[in-house]
Design a protein around this motif. Structure first.
Motif, PDB file in Angstrom:
ATOM      1  N   ASP A 167     -35.071  -0.382 -21.480  1.00 57.05           N
ATOM      2  CA  ASP A 167     -35.879  -1.659 -20.954  1.00 57.05           C
ATOM      3  C   ASP A 167     -34.492  -2.455 -20.150  1.00 57.05           C
ATOM      4  O   ASP A 167     -33.220  -2.903 -20.111  1.00 57.05           O
ATOM      5  N   VAL A 168     -35.019  -2.256 -18.664  1.00 58.13           N
ATOM      6  CA  VAL A 168     -34.523  -2.818 -17.545  1.00 58.13           C
ATOM      7  C   VAL A 168     -35.603  -4.110 -16.389  1.00 58.13           C
ATOM      8  O   VAL A 168     -36.345  -3.814 -16.932  1.00 58.13           O
ATOM      9  N   ASP A 169     -34.548  -4.778 -16.076  1.00 54.82           N
ATOM     10  CA  ASP A 169     -35.042  -5.863 -14.829  1.00 54.82           C
ATOM     11  C   ASP A 169     -35.466  -5.472 -13.575  1.00 54.82           C
ATOM     12  O   ASP A 169     -36.894  -6.368 -13.150  1.00 54.82           O
ATOM     13  N   ASP A 170     -34.585  -5.223 -13.296  1.00 58.17           N
ATOM     14  CA  ASP A 170     -34.482  -4.526 -11.676  1.00 58.17           C
ATOM     15  C   ASP A 170     -34.194  -3.133 -11.742  1.00 58.17           C
ATOM     16  O   ASP A 170     -33.769  -2.301 -10.779  1.00 58.17           O
ATOM     17  N   PRO A 171     -35.820  -2.061 -11.655  1.00 59.80           N
ATOM     18  CA  PRO A 171     -35.306  -0.809 -11.646  1.00 59.80           C
ATOM     19  C   PRO A 171     -35.301  -0.058 -10.513  1.00 59.80           C
ATOM     20  O   PRO A 171     -36.201  -0.743  -9.539  1.00 59.80           O
ATOM     21  N   THR A 172     -34.403   0.901  -9.963  1.00 59.01           N
ATOM     22  CA  THR A 172     -34.566   1.347  -9.036  1.00 59.01           C
ATOM     23  C   THR A 172     -34.188   2.890  -9.686  1.00 59.01           C
ATOM     24  O   THR A 172     -33.570   3.337 -10.130  1.00 59.01           O
ATOM     25  N   TYR A 173     -35.138   3.523  -8.539  1.00 59.06           N
ATOM     26  CA  TYR A 173     -35.621   4.911  -9.156  1.00 59.06           C
ATOM     27  C   TYR A 173     -35.234   5.367  -7.686  1.00 59.06           C
ATOM     28  O   TYR A 173     -35.987   5.902  -6.967  1.00 59.06           O
ATOM     29  N   VAL A 174     -33.525   7.027  -8.488  1.00 59.87           N
ATOM     30  CA  VAL A 174     -33.633   7.768  -7.181  1.00 59.87           C
ATOM     31  C   VAL A 174     -32.798   9.020  -7.526  1.00 59.87           C
ATOM     32  O   VAL A 174     -32.869   8.989  -8.366  1.00 59.87           O
ATOM     33  N   TYR A 218     -24.471   3.344  -5.043  1.00 62.65           N
ATOM     34  CA  TYR A 218     -24.937   1.980  -3.688  1.00 62.65           C
ATOM     35  C   TYR A 218     -25.996   0.766  -5.050  1.00 62.65           C
ATOM     36  O   TYR A 218     -24.986  -0.427  -5.148  1.00 62.65           O
ATOM     37  N   ARG A 219     -26.678   1.094  -5.343  1.00 59.89           N
ATOM     38  CA  ARG A 219     -27.793   0.443  -5.447  1.00 59.89           C
ATOM     39  C   ARG A 219     -27.308  -0.534  -6.801  1.00 59.89           C
ATOM     40  O   ARG A 219     -27.681  -1.401  -6.534  1.00 59.89           O
ATOM     41  N   ARG A 220     -26.628   0.798  -7.511  1.00 57.18           N
ATOM     42  CA  ARG A 220     -26.229   0.350  -8.604  1.00 57.18           C
ATOM     43  C   ARG A 220     -25.070  -0.652  -8.408  1.00 57.18           C
ATOM     44  O   ARG A 220     -24.944  -1.334  -9.514  1.00 57.18           O
ATOM     45  N   MET A 221     -23.940  -1.244  -7.694  1.00 58.17           N
ATOM     46  CA  MET A 221     -23.602  -1.333  -7.464  1.00 58.17           C
ATOM     47  C   MET A 221     -23.659  -2.887  -6.236  1.00 58.17           C
ATOM     48  O   MET A 221     -23.031  -3.852  -6.467  1.00 58.17           O
ATOM     49  N   CYS A 222     -25.298  -2.923  -5.755  1.00 53.91           N
ATOM     50  CA  CYS A 222     -25.515  -4.125  -5.327  1.00 53.91           C
ATOM     51  C   CYS A 222     -26.731  -4.741  -6.761  1.00 53.91           C
ATOM     52  O   CYS A 222     -26.952  -5.888  -6.476  1.00 53.91           O
ATOM     53  N   GLY A 223     -26.095  -4.075  -8.038  1.00 58.59           N
ATOM     54  CA  GLY A 223     -26.562  -5.248  -8.925  1.00 58.59           C
ATOM     55  C   GLY A 223     -27.598  -4.272  -9.531  1.00 58.59           C
ATOM     56  O   GLY A 223     -28.657  -5.209 -10.639  1.00 58.59           O
ATOM     57  N   ASP A 224     -28.846  -3.305  -8.997  1.00 58.55           N
ATOM     58  CA  ASP A 224     -30.099  -2.405  -9.380  1.00 58.55           C
ATOM     59  C   ASP A 224     -29.729  -1.640 -10.876  1.00 58.55           C
ATOM     60  O   ASP A 224     -28.427  -1.353 -11.436  1.00 58.55           O
ATOM     61  N   ASP A 225     -30.680  -1.993 -11.602  1.00 60.13           N
ATOM     62  CA  ASP A 225     -30.355  -1.109 -13.153  1.00 60.13           C
ATOM     63  C   ASP A 225     -31.305   0.170 -12.057  1.00 60.13           C
ATOM     64  O   ASP A 225     -32.409   0.369 -11.898  1.00 60.13           O
ATOM     65  N   VAL A 226     -30.345   1.260 -12.208  1.00 60.98           N
ATOM     66  CA  VAL A 226     -30.431   2.264 -11.418  1.00 60.98           C
ATOM     67  C   VAL A 226     -30.496   3.741 -12.440  1.00 60.98           C
ATOM     68  O   VAL A 226     -30.145   4.009 -13.555  1.00 60.98           O
ATOM     69  N   LEU A 227     -32.048   4.113 -12.287  1.00 58.30           N
ATOM     70  CA  LEU A 227     -32.447   5.628 -12.780  1.00 58.30           C
ATOM     71  C   LEU A 227     -32.177   6.953 -12.002  1.00 58.30           C
ATOM     72  O   LEU A 227     -32.083   6.347 -10.886  1.00 58.30           O
ATOM     73  N   HIS A 228     -30.840   7.839 -12.072  1.00 56.48           N
ATOM     74  CA  HIS A 228     -30.975   8.459 -11.651  1.00 56.48           C
ATOM     75  C   HIS A 228     -30.500  10.014 -12.137  1.00 56.48           C
ATOM     76  O   HIS A 228     -29.178  10.610 -12.943  1.00 56.48           O
ATOM     77  N   PRO A 229     -31.436  10.835 -12.422  1.00 54.61           N
ATOM     78  CA  PRO A 229     -31.655  11.746 -13.561  1.00 54.61           C
ATOM     79  C   PRO A 229     -31.641  13.147 -12.947  1.00 54.61           C
ATOM     80  O   PRO A 229     -31.610  13.543 -11.877  1.00 54.61           O
ATOM     81  N   MET A 230     -31.403  14.123 -13.487  1.00 55.33           N
ATOM     82  CA  MET A 230     -31.415  15.247 -13.070  1.00 55.33           C
ATOM     83  C   MET A 230     -31.993  16.635 -14.376  1.00 55.33           C
ATOM     84  O   MET A 230     -31.464  16.067 -15.110  1.00 55.33           O
ATOM     85  N   GLY A 231     -32.387  17.998 -13.538  1.00 51.56           N
ATOM     86  CA  GLY A 231     -33.113  18.491 -14.425  1.00 51.56           C
ATOM     87  C   GLY A 231     -33.126  20.191 -13.733  1.00 51.56           C
ATOM     88  O   GLY A 231     -32.763  20.388 -12.756  1.00 51.56           O
ATOM     89  N   TRP A 232     -33.773  20.998 -14.148  1.00 54.55           N
ATOM     90  CA  TRP A 232     -33.752  22.480 -14.219  1.00 54.55           C
ATOM     91  C   TRP A 232     -35.497  22.818 -13.916  1.00 54.55           C
ATOM     92  O   TRP A 232     -36.993  22.569 -14.874  1.00 54.55           O
TER      93      TRP A 232
END
Length: 878
Positions: free
Chosen positions: A30-37, A65-79
């Protein structure tokens, strides 16, 4: 501190452990300012290579960087864990693909952790797990329900060594070899499963224009791959074989058709081959659709031009493709370069039937017929040598001819073909279909029976699923009778066509993704990956997203807002590869210099989309820079200088603002190399400041803090170390980690910074030039004279006035008027004085002479004549 630099291993291990303990990179649902990287997930080959490191450093830096700017960042990894390489590796090592794949995943995950990538590992996925691939099967069922799945015979690329179908992109070179084993590829006719991507061809093409955050080159590659062409189909009669339909975009040139050409696998070509040894030999041994020159063979057939009634010869030609157009074409060598080259080779007539339109003012003039003996005239124009159609422009002629020729009709053709997803291999998603023995045909497995799991691996030639007899035998879901499972597995591009949606809810058991969360997070804000995926993966992902929007209520019709295709890491100008023996091990670099050094060197070497050369010297230099920075912070923390807040401190403060203003913009644009260059320049300024005078504590500390934060996205471990060393400001909303700290802010914008810096640099350069030209060995004093106010007023008038002749007198204003187009506003006189006064220490340091910055009213008029806005006068006493 070791001789080779700081103890990077201790620093990196300490902060990686701290991040893990604190779940520092966990992303809330649950986030307010989502940024998906997102970086394109890797195939688990067992070891990271430098291409991986570059790709994932780019996404990691931007996410931080986006996280330090205040965004809620989704940054996942998979295979991207299915595929033939693992199957082949398992066969070679007498193991099974699953164990091999998960061993590789474990190794690569450890390497990624060592690089300090800030992933939310709770969201990790592997496409080879039943928990993931059951949703491939579920999606296949949904596509089937919507009539987007078809099974039919098709000619496919077959590798006899790998014993599987290959996509066109997996067939390499003129010799048409398998991309994995270099075995010559054969053509076979097999029943295949297809996804009807052509149903979305128009939307896929038209929506490319809206992908403004994608590179133009990638957008054009997708346009070309879809290959929509508007034209006409028209029938030519071929003696003994009836009518044959040809597609053309240039029906206006039909009077110039001097021969007819058929694809080597056209049914008429195959019939001709049975009766004509030369035709058979050409088809079997000489036809080369990938060749540099068009090639073909004459037949004893003729075709009748439906407009002129003329009989023209029929050729079998390898530049005609059965899956492009209709596999037959009217050849017009006067107006098509390929047809022209073939006609010259075969001695066929070349007739011009289109001429350039007359120039304006030449109405009524006869068009000048082009000379097509040396090359085709390929543009639209007006018709000539075309009977009753002479004089019509090309567009009008196309319409008239389509109306007048009985067999002609408008049509649209696409190069895009439906997506064949069948693969004759084990290590992939089983296609959820059974073939009933009692007449039900091919039946899709019901959702409640998913996943159809892979059986145990059998090390055999061919498709191991064919050998899994117990697994193959099943019952029909419709009638309960005996049935056989489909033994084809899905193309692994299916896995990657929706994986970005699974990350939003990786543990969901009821659906492939949580729709509400997907609608919040999607589309991916920034996607990064190699240019080799510019067509297939990205096109298939767009296709899946559109289908899910139409039938599963996904709110977004495009998956990726912004796309960056990163360049290659090279060694001495060549792409790194195992076969060339020119690879550099990321593990060695991390062990010897540290992950931060590797990341920083790679990000400062070039813009992310550019190729660059790996340089050991550059790595050592980067490590030395980080070492010096650590020493600067430690010395400050130990001694905390107590200098004055003077003009020099104000200059440094301005440079801090300037760096922050510029670097933030460069991070926004992903031009990290420029942001890092600015940051390193600030470090150099701070070192010069500390060497020249005792720094003002708050100014110097603010500069060091800005540097640490500006470097944190790229060199996160050392940034954490130095952030902790500096401490936090209780007046600011600081985080426990630098990744949670606020991005530094500036009080100026980039335009102001540029003017200020240009003023200082121009002044320093002018002083150097005067000393050099005048041969001054030992300057005693330097006066920098700011221009009088009226010159700034004159400059503003010259720029803003629309009057054609602003100044009448032959003075400074007249000079401005002569250069009016190139003028731009500078700082005001008071601002210039302040900037130059604060920067005077740089001149004093460089020339070892006292420097005075002087207002215009303090000097003689003779001096002022050389002073202009942005270019002060210089007086040097020697």
């Amino acid at each position: 501190m070791s001789d080779a630099g700081y103890d990077h291993a201790a620093v990196e291990q300490r902060w990686q452990a701290a991040w893990d303990d604190a779940d520092a990179y966990r992303t809330s649902d649950d986030v307010d300012d989502p940024t998906y990287v997102l970086g394109m997930y890797p195939y688990p080959s067992g070891k990271l290579h430098m291409g991986h490191v570059r790709n994932y450093t780019i996404t990691d830096a931007y996410a931080r960087y986006r996280r330090m700017c205040g965004d809620d960042v989704l940054h996942p990894m998979g295979w991207d864990a299915f595929g033939l390489p693992a199957e082949n590796a398992a066969k070679d090592r007498d193991t099974n693909p699953r164990d091999w794949t998960f061993d590789c995943i474990d190794t690569m995950r450890d390497q990624m952790r060592a690089m300090g990538f800030g992933y939310d590992w709770d969201r990790e996925i592997a496409t080879c797990t039943p928990e993931y691939y059951q949703w491939n099967q579920w999606l296949f069922s949904r596509f089937h329900e919507e009539d987007l799945v078809e099974r039919r015979d098709a000619e496919v690329n077959w590798c006899p060594e790998c014993e599987t179908v290959l996509a066109d992109e997996q067939v390499e070179g003129e010799a048409e070899l398998c991309w994995r084993c270099d075995t010559p590829v054969e053509q076979r006719e097999l029943e295949q499963w297809f996804l009807k991507i052509t149903e979305y061809a128009d939307e896929l093409l038209e929506d490319i224009d809206d992908l403004e955050g994608w590179p133009n080159s990638v957008r054009q590659m997708q346009r070309n791959w879809i290959g929509r062409q508007y034209g006409s189909e028209v029938e030519f009669e071929i003696g003994g074989h009836g009518s044959v339909t040809a597609f053309t975009t240039r029906l206006d040139t039909i009077h110039g058709a001097t021969f007819f050409a058929l694809a080597p696998d056209h049914p008429i070509s195959e019939q001709a081959a049975e009766e004509d040894e030369e035709v058979r030999h050409f088809i079997e041994h000489e036809a080369d659709p990938e060749g540099d020159e068009p090639n073909g063979v004459a037949t004893d057939l003729t075709a009748t031009n439906p407009v002129t009634g003329e009989e023209i010869p029929v050729y079998v030609a390898d530049f005609v493709l059965s899956d492009v157009g209709t596999g037959a074409l009217m050849a017009v060598p006067g107006h098509d370069e390929r047809d022209h080259a073939f006609a010259e080779k075969m001695g066929e007539e070349i007739v011009p039937v289109i001429a350039p339109e007359p120039e304006e003012g030449e109405e009524g003039e006869e068009p000048e017929i082009p000379d097509v003996s040396e090359g085709a005239f390929t543009e639209d124009g007006v018709l000539v040598n075309s009977g009753e159609y002479d004089g019509l422009d090309s567009e009008t002629a196309r319409e008239r001819l389509t109306e007048d020729i009985e067999s002609a009709e408008h049509t649209t053709q696409y190069q895009l073909r439906d997506w064949g997803i069948s693969r004759q291999r084990y290590w992939g998603t089983p296609i959820p279909v059974v073939h009933c023995h009692d007449g039900c045909g091919s039946v899709v497995v019901p959702d409640e029976n998913l996943p159809v799991e892979l059986p145990e691996f059998i090390n055999t030639t061919g498709n191991p699923l064919d050998a899994a007899e117990e697994w193959k035998q099943t019952t029909c879901p419709d009638c309960g009778g005996d049935a056989t499972r489909e033994t084809d597995t899905m193309d692994t591009f299916v896995d990657s066509s929706w994986y970005f949606l699974r990350y939003v809810s990786p543990d969901l058991e009821e659906a492939p993704f949580d729709l509400a969360r997907a609608n919040d997070w999607m589309p991916v804000d920034q996607y990064v990956g190699g240019i080799e995926h510019a067509v297939m993966h990205l096109l298939y992902s767009r296709f899946f997203t559109k289908v899910l929007a139409d039938h599963e209520d996904l709110e977004h019709r495009e998956p990726f807002t912004n796309l960056l295709a990163q360049g290659m890491v090279q060694l001495e100008g060549e792409k790194m590869s195992k076969s060339k023996g020119n690879t550099v091990s990321p593990q060695r670099i991390v062990e010897e210099y540290g992950a931060d050094t590797a990341r920083l060197f790679m990000m400062q070497a070039a813009q992310p989309e550019r190729d660059f050369d790996w340089s050991e010297e550059g790595v050592r230099s980067t490590n030395a820079f980080l070492t010096r920075l650590k020493e600067m912070v430690e010395e400050f923390a130990a001694e905390r200088p107590d200098g004055e807040d003077d003009a020099i401190a104000r200059y440094v403060a301005n440079e801090i603002d300037a760096t922050v203003a510029i670097a933030g913009g460069e991070y926004d644009d992903l031009t990290f190399n420029r942001a890092l260059r600015e940051t390193q320049d600030l470090v150099r300024t701070l070192r010069q400041y500390a060497a020249y005078t005792e720094p003002h504590t708050e100014t110097y500390e603010r500069g060091l803090s800005a540097v640490v934060r500006l470097l944190a996205p790229v060199a996160p471990h050392l940034a954490e170390e130095l952030y902790a060393e500096l401490g936090t400001d209780e007046d600011e909303d600081e985080g426990a980690f630098v990744v949670d700290a606020p991005w530094p802010t500036a009080t100026v914008d980039r335009e102001y910074v540029t003017k200020r810096r240009q003023l200082v640099e121009n002044t320093r350069e002018d002083v150097r030039d005067i000393i050099d030209v005048a041969g001054i060995k030992d300057p005693q004093a330097i006066d920098v004279v700011v221009a009088p106010d009226w010159k700034y007023d004159a400059l503003e008038i010259a720029i803003e006035s629309d009057a054609p002749d602003v100044y009448k007198r032959q003075d400074y204003g007249q000079d401005l008027q002569a250069e009016r187009e190139a003028l731009s506003m500078t700082l005001g006189p008071d601002e210039e004085h302040e900037v130059l006064e604060s920067a005077a220490w740089l001149l004093e340091r460089e020339f070892e002479a006292p420097v005075s910055v002087v207002h215009a009213d303090e000097v003689d008029e003779s001096v002022l004549k050389n002073a202009e806005p942005g270019r002060p006068a210089i007086e040097i006493d020697d």
